[in-house]
Design a protein around this motif. Sequence first.
Motif, PDB file in Angstrom:
ATOM      1  N   PRO A 184       3.801 -12.391  18.669  1.00 31.56           N
ATOM      2  CA  PRO A 184       5.146 -12.134  19.194  1.00 31.56           C
ATOM      3  C   PRO A 184       5.933 -11.083  18.417  1.00 31.56           C
ATOM      4  O   PRO A 184       6.622 -10.248  19.012  1.00 31.56           O
ATOM      5  N   GLU A 185       5.864 -11.105  17.087  1.00 25.28           N
ATOM      6  CA  GLU A 185       6.653 -10.187  16.276  1.00 25.28           C
ATOM      7  C   GLU A 185       5.756  -9.450  15.279  1.00 25.28           C
ATOM      8  O   GLU A 185       5.068 -10.089  14.481  1.00 25.28           O
ATOM      9  N   VAL A 186       5.793  -8.121  15.354  1.00 18.23           N
ATOM     10  CA  VAL A 186       5.027  -7.295  14.413  1.00 18.23           C
ATOM     11  C   VAL A 186       5.919  -6.171  13.912  1.00 18.23           C
ATOM     12  O   VAL A 186       6.552  -5.475  14.701  1.00 18.23           O
ATOM     13  N   SER A 187       5.960  -6.010  12.601  1.00 17.64           N
ATOM     14  CA  SER A 187       6.748  -4.944  11.988  1.00 17.64           C
ATOM     15  C   SER A 187       5.878  -4.202  10.990  1.00 17.64           C
ATOM     16  O   SER A 187       5.219  -4.824  10.145  1.00 17.64           O
ATOM     17  N   VAL A 188       5.842  -2.877  11.096  1.00 18.63           N
ATOM     18  CA  VAL A 188       5.090  -2.042  10.163  1.00 18.63           C
ATOM     19  C   VAL A 188       6.021  -0.936   9.668  1.00 18.63           C
ATOM     20  O   VAL A 188       6.492  -0.120  10.458  1.00 18.63           O
ATOM     21  N   GLN A 189       6.307  -0.934   8.378  1.00 18.05           N
ATOM     22  CA  GLN A 189       7.170   0.082   7.790  1.00 18.05           C
ATOM     23  C   GLN A 189       6.418   0.786   6.668  1.00 18.05           C
ATOM     24  O   GLN A 189       5.800   0.133   5.828  1.00 18.05           O
ATOM     25  N   ILE A 190       6.483   2.115   6.675  1.00 14.65           N
ATOM     26  CA  ILE A 190       5.788   2.912   5.662  1.00 14.65           C
ATOM     27  C   ILE A 190       6.793   3.852   5.016  1.00 14.65           C
ATOM     28  O   ILE A 190       7.513   4.571   5.710  1.00 14.65           O
ATOM     29  N   ARG A 191       6.838   3.822   3.690  1.00 14.94           N
ATOM     30  CA  ARG A 191       7.727   4.701   2.941  1.00 14.94           C
ATOM     31  C   ARG A 191       6.960   5.443   1.855  1.00 14.94           C
ATOM     32  O   ARG A 191       5.854   5.034   1.469  1.00 14.94           O
ATOM     33  N   THR A 192       7.539   6.535   1.383  1.00 17.20           N
ATOM     34  CA  THR A 192       6.894   7.345   0.348  1.00 17.20           C
ATOM     35  C   THR A 192       7.807   7.459  -0.863  1.00 17.20           C
ATOM     36  O   THR A 192       9.032   7.324  -0.764  1.00 17.20           O
ATOM     37  N   VAL A 193       7.184   7.703  -2.020  1.00 15.67           N
ATOM     38  CA  VAL A 193       7.914   7.952  -3.262  1.00 15.67           C
ATOM     39  C   VAL A 193       7.289   9.148  -3.968  1.00 15.67           C
ATOM     40  O   VAL A 193       6.110   9.450  -3.770  1.00 15.67           O
ATOM     41  N   ASP A 194       8.073   9.825  -4.788  1.00 18.41           N
ATOM     42  CA  ASP A 194       7.579  10.983  -5.521  1.00 18.41           C
ATOM     43  C   ASP A 194       6.979  10.560  -6.859  1.00 18.41           C
ATOM     44  O   ASP A 194       7.473  10.919  -7.934  1.00 18.41           O
ATOM     45  N   VAL A 195       5.922   9.766  -6.796  1.00 16.20           N
ATOM     46  CA  VAL A 195       5.215   9.339  -8.003  1.00 16.20           C
ATOM     47  C   VAL A 195       3.722   9.359  -7.736  1.00 16.20           C
ATOM     48  O   VAL A 195       3.277   9.281  -6.584  1.00 16.20           O
ATOM     49  N   THR A 196       2.955   9.467  -8.815  1.00 19.16           N
ATOM     50  CA  THR A 196       1.500   9.325  -8.720  1.00 19.16           C
ATOM     51  C   THR A 196       1.151   7.885  -9.070  1.00 19.16           C
ATOM     52  O   THR A 196       1.391   7.454 -10.201  1.00 19.16           O
ATOM     53  N   PRO A 197       0.626   7.095  -8.130  1.00 18.38           N
ATOM     54  CA  PRO A 197       0.313   5.692  -8.445  1.00 18.38           C
ATOM     55  C   PRO A 197      -0.881   5.587  -9.392  1.00 18.38           C
ATOM     56  O   PRO A 197      -1.962   6.089  -9.097  1.00 18.38           O
ATOM     57  N   LEU A 198      -0.664   4.954 -10.520  1.00 11.88           N
ATOM     58  CA  LEU A 198      -1.748   4.722 -11.475  1.00 11.88           C
ATOM     59  C   LEU A 198      -2.374   3.344 -11.292  1.00 11.88           C
ATOM     60  O   LEU A 198      -3.358   3.012 -11.943  1.00 11.88           O
ATOM     61  N   LEU A 199      -1.781   2.549 -10.422  1.00 13.19           N
ATOM     62  CA  LEU A 199      -2.339   1.242 -10.085  1.00 13.19           C
ATOM     63  C   LEU A 199      -2.025   0.943  -8.628  1.00 13.19           C
ATOM     64  O   LEU A 199      -1.198   1.607  -7.999  1.00 13.19           O
ATOM     65  N   LYS A 200      -2.696  -0.052  -8.093  1.00 11.03           N
ATOM     66  CA  LYS A 200      -2.431  -0.514  -6.724  1.00 11.03           C
ATOM     67  C   LYS A 200      -1.961  -1.951  -6.799  1.00 11.03           C
ATOM     68  O   LYS A 200      -2.377  -2.724  -7.677  1.00 11.03           O
ATOM     69  N   LEU A 201      -1.070  -2.311  -5.879  1.00 12.45           N
ATOM     70  CA  LEU A 201      -0.498  -3.651  -5.860  1.00 12.45           C
ATOM     71  C   LEU A 201      -0.416  -4.136  -4.424  1.00 12.45           C
ATOM     72  O   LEU A 201       0.051  -3.410  -3.542  1.00 12.45           O
ATOM     73  N   TYR A 202      -0.874  -5.366  -4.210  1.00 11.66           N
ATOM     74  CA  TYR A 202      -0.764  -6.006  -2.900  1.00 11.66           C
ATOM     75  C   TYR A 202      -0.092  -7.362  -3.094  1.00 11.66           C
ATOM     76  O   TYR A 202      -0.528  -8.170  -3.927  1.00 11.66           O
ATOM     77  N   LEU A 203       0.972  -7.615  -2.347  1.00  9.25           N
ATOM     78  CA  LEU A 203       1.700  -8.873  -2.400  1.00  9.25           C
ATOM     79  C   LEU A 203       1.516  -9.583  -1.058  1.00  9.25           C
ATOM     80  O   LEU A 203       1.846  -9.016  -0.013  1.00  9.25           O
ATOM     81  N   LEU A 204       0.983 -10.789  -1.085  1.00  7.71           N
ATOM     82  CA  LEU A 204       0.615 -11.500   0.135  1.00  7.71           C
ATOM     83  C   LEU A 204       1.464 -12.755   0.301  1.00  7.71           C
ATOM     84  O   LEU A 204       1.431 -13.665  -0.542  1.00  7.71           O
ATOM     85  N   ASN A 205       2.246 -12.785   1.381  1.00  6.81           N
ATOM     86  CA  ASN A 205       3.059 -13.945   1.755  1.00  6.81           C
ATOM     87  C   ASN A 205       3.987 -14.413   0.633  1.00  6.81           C
ATOM     88  O   ASN A 205       4.367 -15.588   0.579  1.00  6.81           O
ATOM     89  N   GLY A 206       4.323 -13.512  -0.276  1.00  7.93           N
ATOM     90  CA  GLY A 206       5.229 -13.849  -1.358  1.00  7.93           C
ATOM     91  C   GLY A 206       4.672 -14.840  -2.357  1.00  7.93           C
ATOM     92  O   GLY A 206       5.392 -15.301  -3.243  1.00  7.93           O
ATOM     93  N   THR A 207       3.376 -15.158  -2.265  1.00  6.76           N
ATOM     94  CA  THR A 207       2.808 -16.189  -3.135  1.00  6.76           C
ATOM     95  C   THR A 207       1.686 -15.681  -4.031  1.00  6.76           C
ATOM     96  O   THR A 207       1.258 -16.408  -4.928  1.00  6.76           O
ATOM     97  N   GLU A 208       1.204 -14.484  -3.807  1.00  5.19           N
ATOM     98  CA  GLU A 208       0.177 -13.975  -4.699  1.00  5.19           C
ATOM     99  C   GLU A 208       0.225 -12.464  -4.796  1.00  5.19           C
ATOM    100  O   GLU A 208       0.701 -11.774  -3.888  1.00  5.19           O
TER     101      GLU A 208
END
Length: 279
Positions: A184-208
């Motif tokens: 029923p509800e789907v939201s996809v938002q993509i933003r950019t920043v002026d940095v070079t990411p030295l790591l990756k981060l994934y946050l899932l359901n606010g719990t991990e």
Amino acid sequence: MTEESRIADVLRQRIRSGELPRNSRLPTQHALAEEFGVNRTTIRQALTVLEREGYLTARGRGAPAVVTSPAAEAPRPADVELAERIALAFRSEHVAIDAFSLTTETLNAALARPLLAISAGDLAPRSIAVRVIVPRPEGTLAFPRLVADPGDPRPLERLRRISATFCGSLRHQLLSLAERGLVPEVSVQIRTVDVTPLLKLYLLNGTEALTGYYQVVARPVGFGAEELEMYDVLGLSSMVFRSSADKDRRDEQEAAFVAESQRWFESLWSTIARPVTLG
């Protein structure tokens, strides 16, 4: 794989996913034997394996085993760990994913399984909200770049193409779930920043939180008909480390790390990150 190993794998995953939370009691050996279609000796052998690994307490005579804190496990490659954790996250009624990475390639690959399950009717979340932060390729990035000529624009042009392709695919695949009436509800938002990411981060359901470092390597990369020697990163194979704030967390420090990671993401999202328009 032996029967006791197979059963230990299933129970281990139930503990890791939180289906069997800390301090909960396992079903009786008799009930487990009926569930897996084996004798109680095989069940006892499987439980002994999990006791040695620190997942279960020692059992008293006739008493069901009790779940303890999961033993710390070795990190796994991003494509393997993220795919497993996102598949579990999609069992929730409301799915929320926040990601910070160089591109969305690993995230796209990890979403393949749950999206197929939704299409098949095996999963039915009520809402999906995805927020992604990627670097602005038009900015000045430390990598990718040619080994011999840091000023050559071709590595960044290649990154722009890759990022646009994966971000566009991510947005299309998720929004199509709503268009087809599957979610029923789907939201996809993509933003950019002026940095070079030295790591990756994934946050899932606010719990991990899943975190991994980008290892910079020199390698040949195809660009049209050419092969360029450049400093680049291998995102799919980078190791990721999982932290939980849910009932399967090992301690309060782990939960605090998840909360602080979420605050860090929010700080970028609400300040210097800028929306990107996809064609």
